[in-house]
Design a protein around this motif. Structure first.
Motif, PDB file in Angstrom:
ATOM      1  N   THR A  31      54.798  21.116  27.254  1.00  0.00           N
ATOM      2  CA  THR A  31      55.352  20.075  28.132  1.00  0.00           C
ATOM      3  C   THR A  31      55.936  20.639  29.427  1.00  0.00           C
ATOM      4  OG1 THR A  31      55.966  18.930  26.094  1.00  0.00           O
ATOM      5  CG2 THR A  31      56.942  18.089  28.128  1.00  0.00           C
ATOM      6  N   THR A  32      56.500  21.843  29.364  1.00  0.00           N
ATOM      7  CA  THR A  32      57.211  22.359  30.541  1.00  0.00           C
ATOM      8  C   THR A  32      56.398  23.413  31.306  1.00  0.00           C
ATOM      9  OG1 THR A  32      58.382  23.848  29.036  1.00  0.00           O
ATOM     10  CG2 THR A  32      59.558  21.873  29.726  1.00  0.00           C
ATOM     11  N   TYR A  33      55.100  23.556  30.989  1.00  0.00           N
ATOM     12  CA  TYR A  33      54.332  24.662  31.581  1.00  0.00           C
ATOM     13  C   TYR A  33      54.249  24.563  33.112  1.00  0.00           C
ATOM     14  CZ  TYR A  33      50.159  22.161  33.095  1.00  0.00           C
ATOM     15  OH  TYR A  33      49.301  21.341  33.783  1.00  0.00           O
ATOM     16  N   ARG A  34      54.147  23.334  33.627  1.00  0.00           N
ATOM     17  CA  ARG A  34      53.958  23.170  35.072  1.00  0.00           C
ATOM     18  C   ARG A  34      55.217  23.600  35.825  1.00  0.00           C
ATOM     19  NH1 ARG A  34      54.973  20.518  39.361  1.00  0.00           N
ATOM     20  NH2 ARG A  34      56.788  19.674  38.260  1.00  0.00           N
ATOM     21  N   ARG A  35      56.348  23.196  35.303  1.00  0.00           N
ATOM     22  CA  ARG A  35      57.635  23.561  35.923  1.00  0.00           C
ATOM     23  C   ARG A  35      57.912  25.062  35.719  1.00  0.00           C
ATOM     24  NH1 ARG A  35      60.115  23.942  39.766  1.00  0.00           N
ATOM     25  NH2 ARG A  35      62.323  24.340  39.522  1.00  0.00           N
ATOM     26  N   LEU A  36      57.522  25.567  34.546  1.00  0.00           N
ATOM     27  CA  LEU A  36      57.666  27.006  34.291  1.00  0.00           C
ATOM     28  C   LEU A  36      56.880  27.799  35.344  1.00  0.00           C
ATOM     29  CD1 LEU A  36      57.324  28.849  30.891  1.00  0.00           C
ATOM     30  CD2 LEU A  36      55.932  29.566  32.806  1.00  0.00           C
ATOM     31  N   ALA A  37      55.664  27.326  35.652  1.00  0.00           N
ATOM     32  CA  ALA A  37      54.837  28.038  36.633  1.00  0.00           C
ATOM     33  C   ALA A  37      55.528  28.026  37.999  1.00  0.00           C
ATOM     34  CB  ALA A  37      53.464  27.380  36.727  1.00  0.00           C
ATOM     35  N   GLU A  38      56.097  26.884  38.370  1.00  0.00           N
ATOM     36  CA  GLU A  38      56.809  26.816  39.661  1.00  0.00           C
ATOM     37  C   GLU A  38      57.962  27.806  39.692  1.00  0.00           C
ATOM     38  OE1 GLU A  38      56.152  22.230  41.222  1.00  0.00           O
ATOM     39  OE2 GLU A  38      57.969  22.703  40.115  1.00  0.00           O
ATOM     40  N   GLU A  39      58.716  27.830  38.589  1.00  0.00           N
ATOM     41  CA  GLU A  39      59.878  28.744  38.565  1.00  0.00           C
ATOM     42  C   GLU A  39      59.452  30.195  38.560  1.00  0.00           C
ATOM     43  OE1 GLU A  39      63.335  28.250  36.192  1.00  0.00           O
ATOM     44  OE2 GLU A  39      63.238  26.078  36.374  1.00  0.00           O
ATOM     45  N   ALA A  40      58.352  30.473  37.869  1.00  0.00           N
ATOM     46  CA  ALA A  40      57.851  31.858  37.840  1.00  0.00           C
ATOM     47  C   ALA A  40      57.527  32.299  39.277  1.00  0.00           C
ATOM     48  CB  ALA A  40      56.615  31.956  36.959  1.00  0.00           C
ATOM     49  N   LEU A  41      56.887  31.430  40.037  1.00  0.00           N
ATOM     50  CA  LEU A  41      56.517  31.802  41.411  1.00  0.00           C
ATOM     51  C   LEU A  41      57.743  31.855  42.317  1.00  0.00           C
ATOM     52  CD1 LEU A  41      53.109  29.954  41.594  1.00  0.00           C
ATOM     53  CD2 LEU A  41      53.513  32.398  41.405  1.00  0.00           C
ATOM     54  N   GLU A  42      58.725  30.993  42.012  1.00  0.00           N
ATOM     55  CA  GLU A  42      59.984  31.087  42.788  1.00  0.00           C
ATOM     56  C   GLU A  42      60.636  32.445  42.540  1.00  0.00           C
ATOM     57  OE1 GLU A  42      62.176  27.538  41.606  1.00  0.00           O
ATOM     58  OE2 GLU A  42      60.570  26.316  42.482  1.00  0.00           O
ATOM     59  N   ARG A  43      60.631  32.882  41.263  1.00  0.00           N
ATOM     60  CA  ARG A  43      61.238  34.187  40.938  1.00  0.00           C
ATOM     61  C   ARG A  43      60.490  35.334  41.626  1.00  0.00           C
ATOM     62  NH1 ARG A  43      64.518  34.382  36.297  1.00  0.00           N
ATOM     63  NH2 ARG A  43      64.782  36.578  36.801  1.00  0.00           N
ATOM     64  N   LEU A  44      59.169  35.178  41.755  1.00  0.00           N
ATOM     65  CA  LEU A  44      58.374  36.258  42.356  1.00  0.00           C
ATOM     66  C   LEU A  44      58.297  36.150  43.880  1.00  0.00           C
ATOM     67  CD1 LEU A  44      55.386  36.455  39.838  1.00  0.00           C
ATOM     68  CD2 LEU A  44      57.070  38.245  40.265  1.00  0.00           C
ATOM     69  N   SER A  45      58.757  35.027  44.422  1.00  0.00           N
ATOM     70  CA  SER A  45      58.528  34.765  45.858  1.00  0.00           C
ATOM     71  C   SER A  45      59.050  35.861  46.800  1.00  0.00           C
ATOM     72  CB  SER A  45      59.056  33.397  46.267  1.00  0.00           C
ATOM     73  OG  SER A  45      60.433  33.352  46.085  1.00  0.00           O
ATOM     74  N   PRO A  46      60.187  36.516  46.525  1.00  0.00           N
ATOM     75  CA  PRO A  46      60.628  37.566  47.459  1.00  0.00           C
ATOM     76  C   PRO A  46      59.602  38.694  47.563  1.00  0.00           C
ATOM     77  CG  PRO A  46      62.377  37.027  45.905  1.00  0.00           C
ATOM     78  CD  PRO A  46      61.163  36.310  45.443  1.00  0.00           C
ATOM     79  N   TYR A  47      58.817  38.871  46.505  1.00  0.00           N
ATOM     80  CA  TYR A  47      57.812  39.941  46.523  1.00  0.00           C
ATOM     81  C   TYR A  47      56.481  39.439  47.041  1.00  0.00           C
ATOM     82  CZ  TYR A  47      61.282  41.696  43.303  1.00  0.00           C
ATOM     83  OH  TYR A  47      62.460  42.074  42.732  1.00  0.00           O
ATOM     84  N   LEU A  48      56.252  38.129  46.910  1.00  0.00           N
ATOM     85  CA  LEU A  48      54.934  37.581  47.241  1.00  0.00           C
ATOM     86  C   LEU A  48      54.840  37.119  48.677  1.00  0.00           C
ATOM     87  CD1 LEU A  48      54.319  35.526  43.997  1.00  0.00           C
ATOM     88  CD2 LEU A  48      53.143  37.614  44.688  1.00  0.00           C
ATOM     89  N   ARG A  49      55.969  36.746  49.269  1.00  0.00           N
ATOM     90  CA  ARG A  49      55.871  36.124  50.600  1.00  0.00           C
ATOM     91  C   ARG A  49      55.268  37.052  51.631  1.00  0.00           C
ATOM     92  NH1 ARG A  49      60.219  31.334  51.039  1.00  0.00           N
ATOM     93  NH2 ARG A  49      59.747  30.611  48.979  1.00  0.00           N
ATOM     94  N   SER A  50      55.534  38.366  51.471  1.00  0.00           N
ATOM     95  CA  SER A  50      54.985  39.288  52.452  1.00  0.00           C
ATOM     96  C   SER A  50      53.461  39.325  52.369  1.00  0.00           C
ATOM     97  CB  SER A  50      55.542  40.689  52.206  1.00  0.00           C
ATOM     98  OG  SER A  50      55.246  41.070  50.887  1.00  0.00           O
ATOM     99  N   ALA A  51      52.928  38.962  51.169  1.00  0.00           N
ATOM    100  CA  ALA A  51      51.479  39.031  51.001  1.00  0.00           C
ATOM    101  C   ALA A  51      50.794  37.738  51.429  1.00  0.00           C
ATOM    102  CB  ALA A  51      51.148  39.312  49.542  1.00  0.00           C
ATOM    103  N   THR A  52      51.572  36.688  51.599  1.00  0.00           N
ATOM    104  CA  THR A  52      50.990  35.372  51.875  1.00  0.00           C
ATOM    105  C   THR A  52      51.662  34.814  53.134  1.00  0.00           C
ATOM    106  OG1 THR A  52      50.992  35.114  49.498  1.00  0.00           O
ATOM    107  CG2 THR A  52      50.510  33.146  50.768  1.00  0.00           C
TER     108      THR A  52
END
Ligand SMILES: Cc1cc2nc3c(=O)[nH]c(=O)nc-3n(C[C@H](O)[C@H](O)[C@H](O)COP(=O)(O)OP(=O)(O)OC[C@H]3O[C@@H](n4cnc5c(N)ncnc54)[C@H](O)[C@@H]3O)c2cc1C
Length: 410
Positions: A360-381
């Motif tokens: 049930t919570t997989y979609r929100r989990l995915a959003e939060e996972a990417l929020e947690r990784l965003s400081p590392y990912l933003r430079s790549a995107t």
């Protein structure tokens, strides 16, 4: 020159596929490997409910219940071809939870998740309503009927992966991650094709460990991470019997051990009954319903049903392993169903491990996972693109979804 993916994901269950879809839709290049087939792990052995989890209110898991209730209607909208509303009948049982407590729980359930489309709770007179007929006569007189949803869990995973692939993700099944290491802040993931034995290595800036019950095994592939969080493996089994009654509603029965058991109309001709909760220490790939669990489920529902269910009536069983975050709860049934992330940066590049969670919570989990990784990912995107696509999965239907979706009346 070797391609460097923005994100690599190990595990093709609902959580891995959910993260892959969200990330590729934000403009990242994504790689996912699954050692068997998509949804071959826990994600196809669930009770198949998209639900808030009424019983979690007793454990004060208000955050989880609220989020799951919100997700319930979002998922129904983006996948109306896989998810359908289902009404649950909760008979009042003298000597167990008092009626006022059930009413209070259901009042919260109706209100804390912003329910807009599903109908609210109502009280039933079991001596008059057809749902009283399959029950032991003259014992259960009153019940509460509330809303949740039923999902084809394996198809949800497959269509999430299909959509990720259509948007450009590299999704590889029958591909086991066998080694993980870092070179100059870049992850190197060696993947073995389980049919041919052929090995190849891919590179990625960030890594997600969505191994489900194998989450700790993935950490031992050489990531150089010392796992702080611990996974608690909890087995849950279901039995399937021939259709027990003609109406289309499900039951939620309370057990004298404090647990609850669901009885759900299943695939036209059958009834699905589950589940159990017990700590599991074996190989998650070999989990199987035990005779003791089958008897427990038969006995639990026979306390309510006029025609008892016996192990001889069982036509099929299935069993799954919940990869729960170990919060130190004494009993398996009390261990939190919420998800927890562990973020490590052993050689500079991030590794995000996922513990717990629900379909049930997989979609929100995915959003939060990417929020947690965003400081590392933003430079790549490109930053603008990344921001513009934040939260996009709540509104984008899965492949083959039709938008002839209507408010449910009952
Ligand atoms: C009995 C039971 C009932 C449940 N009922 C519900 C319910 O009604 N509603 C609900 O919302 N939730 C329910 N859940 C919870 C839900 O099913 C799980 O939380 C969810 O499926 C976990 O998904 P996952 O992607 O984390 O794990 P999984 O689905 O197990 O996916 C992990 C994947 O990683 C792969 N993998 C592991 N190691 C490697 C490697 N080295 N290389 C490549 N691939 C690898 C595995 O093959 C597996 O496919 C239930 C769970 C159980 C057990």
């Amino acid at each position: 020159m070797q391609e460097i993916y923005d994100l690599a994901i190990i595990g093709g269950g609902i959580n891995g596929c959910g993260v892959a879809r969200d990330a590729v839709g934000r403009g990242m290049s994504v790689f996912l490997c699954e050692m068997n087939d998509l949804a071959s792990g826990t994600s196809s052995w669930s009770t198949k409910l998209v639900h808030g989890g009424l019983r979690y209110l007793e454990y004060y898991e208000f955050r989880l219940v609220r989020e799951a209730l919100i997700e319930r209607e979002i998922l129904w909208k983006i996948a109306p071809h896989l998810i359908r509303p289902l009404r649950f009948v909760l008979p009042h049982h003298d000597g167990l939870r008092p009626a006022w407590l059930l009413r209070l729980g259901l009042f919260l359930y109706d209100h804390i998740g912003g329910r807009k489309l599903l109908p609210p709770t109502r009280t039933l007179d079991l001596t008059r309503d057809e749902v009283g007929r399959p029950l032991v006569p003259d014992v259960y007189k009153k019940a509460f009927e509330y809303s949740d949803c039923f999902v084809d869990d394996a198809r949800l995973v497959v269509l999430t992966a299909r959509d990720a692939a259509d948007r450009g993700a590299d999704i590889r099944t029958r591909s086991r991650a066998v080694e993980v290491r870092q070179e100059k802040e870049i992850w190197q993931v060696t993947v073995e094709n389980t049919s041919s034995g052929e090995r190849s290595t891919i590179a990625a800036r960030a890594l997600v460990n969505a191994g489900g019950p194998w989450v700790e095994d993935v950490l031992h592939l050489g990531a150089g991470v010392k796992a702080r969080a611990k996974v608690r493996l909890v087995q849950g089994s279901h039995i399937v019997v021939r259709k027990l009654y003609a109406h289309d509603r499900a039951y939620m029965f309370q057990n004298s051990d404090g647990r609850i058991v669901f009885v759900i109309p299943y695939q036209d001709d059958f009834t699905l009954i589950g589940t159990t909760d017990r700590d599991y220490h074996g190989d998650p790939a070999k989990v199987k319903a035990s005779d003791e669990e089958i008897e427990y489920l038969c006995e639990s529902v026979s306390e309510y049903l006029a025609k008892p269910v016996t192990p001889k009536d069982v036509v099929w069983t299935y069993s799954g392993v919940r990869p729960l975050y170990d919060d130190g709860a004494s009993e398996a049934k009390a261990a939190t169903r919420d998800y927890v992330f562990e973020l490590d940066t052993p050689g500079g590049a991030p590794l995000l491990s996922i513990y717990g969670g629900k379909i049930t919570t997989y979609r929100r989990l995915a959003e939060e996972a990417l929020e947690r990784l965003s400081p590392y990912l933003r430079s790549a995107t490109p930053r603008e693109d990344f921001k513009a696509r934040e939260g996009w999965t709540a509104k984008a239907a899965l492949p083959a979804a039709t938008w002839t979706f209507r408010r449910s009346r009952r």
